[in-house]
Design an enzyme around this catalytic site. Sequence first.
Site, PDB file in Angstrom:
ATOM      1  N   CYS A   1       0.901  -1.417  -0.008  1.00 38.95           N
ATOM      2  CA  CYS A   1       0.086   0.238  -0.101  1.00 38.95           C
ATOM      3  C   CYS A   1       0.901   1.239  -0.028  1.00 38.95           C
ATOM      4  O   CYS A   1       0.729   2.309  -0.787  1.00 38.95           O
ATOM      5  CB  CYS A   1      -0.996  -0.196   1.353  1.00 38.95           C
ATOM      6  SG  CYS A   1      -0.297   0.005   3.003  1.00 38.95           S
TER       7      CYS A   1
ATOM      8  N   HIS B   1      -2.133   1.731   6.410  1.00 36.29           N
ATOM      9  CA  HIS B   1      -2.565   1.576   5.262  1.00 36.29           C
ATOM     10  C   HIS B   1      -2.794   2.789   4.723  1.00 36.29           C
ATOM     11  O   HIS B   1      -3.462   3.756   5.214  1.00 36.29           O
ATOM     12  CB  HIS B   1      -4.001   0.651   5.174  1.00 36.29           C
ATOM     13  CG  HIS B   1      -4.349   0.384   3.585  1.00 36.29           C
ATOM     14  ND1 HIS B   1      -3.588  -0.528   3.144  1.00 36.29           N
ATOM     15  CD2 HIS B   1      -5.227   0.877   2.886  1.00 36.29           C
ATOM     16  CE1 HIS B   1      -4.273  -0.575   1.660  1.00 36.29           C
ATOM     17  NE2 HIS B   1      -5.251   0.321   1.762  1.00 36.29           N
TER      18      HIS B   1
ATOM     19  N   HIS C   1      -5.727   2.155  -4.239  1.00 33.03           N
ATOM     20  CA  HIS C   1      -4.585   1.653  -3.386  1.00 33.03           C
ATOM     21  C   HIS C   1      -4.136   0.481  -3.559  1.00 33.03           C
ATOM     22  O   HIS C   1      -4.870  -0.329  -4.394  1.00 33.03           O
ATOM     23  CB  HIS C   1      -5.160   1.834  -1.805  1.00 33.03           C
ATOM     24  CG  HIS C   1      -6.390   0.818  -1.788  1.00 33.03           C
ATOM     25  ND1 HIS C   1      -6.561  -0.251  -0.916  1.00 33.03           N
ATOM     26  CD2 HIS C   1      -7.488   0.906  -2.503  1.00 33.03           C
ATOM     27  CE1 HIS C   1      -7.636  -0.695  -0.944  1.00 33.03           C
ATOM     28  NE2 HIS C   1      -8.570  -0.220  -1.963  1.00 33.03           N
TER      29      HIS C   1
END
Length: 141
Positions: free
Chosen positions: A42, A96, A108
């Site tokens: 990520c 994240h 993402h």
Amino acid sequence: MIFIFMSGCFANENNQTVINTAISKLGAPYSYGKAGENSFDCSGFVYYVFGKNGYKIPRTAKAQSQMSKIKIYDKSKLKAGDMVFFDTADRGYVNHSGIYLGDMKFIHASSGKAYSVTISRLDRGFYKNRFKWGIRVLKQP
């Protein structure tokens, strides 16, 4: 590939270029610890996209989330190109990151079901209650 911004979002040329770079990686596989060119985790994805567009940013989601003292907690105030951050493990800290596209969507590198660079929603599903904040790196018009 040209990406058309969602309704209600305005961007300058830098924002458009960052978004186009991100969109060009849709479907690239998730791989822990990778930051491109063909696979990403990520924060590696966010790091790669901004780096390709001349922005030097930290490598980890936690460090990326601390780049600015000004945090955007209200999802409706986000603009296309903003970085968005999440606590996906419900542990009380950012783990994240992604890039906001507009219209409550973000791109993402997901280690979840998609296991690739994908587009998800901020306002429903898994990420709805895991959003922590966004930050604005790109200048807005």
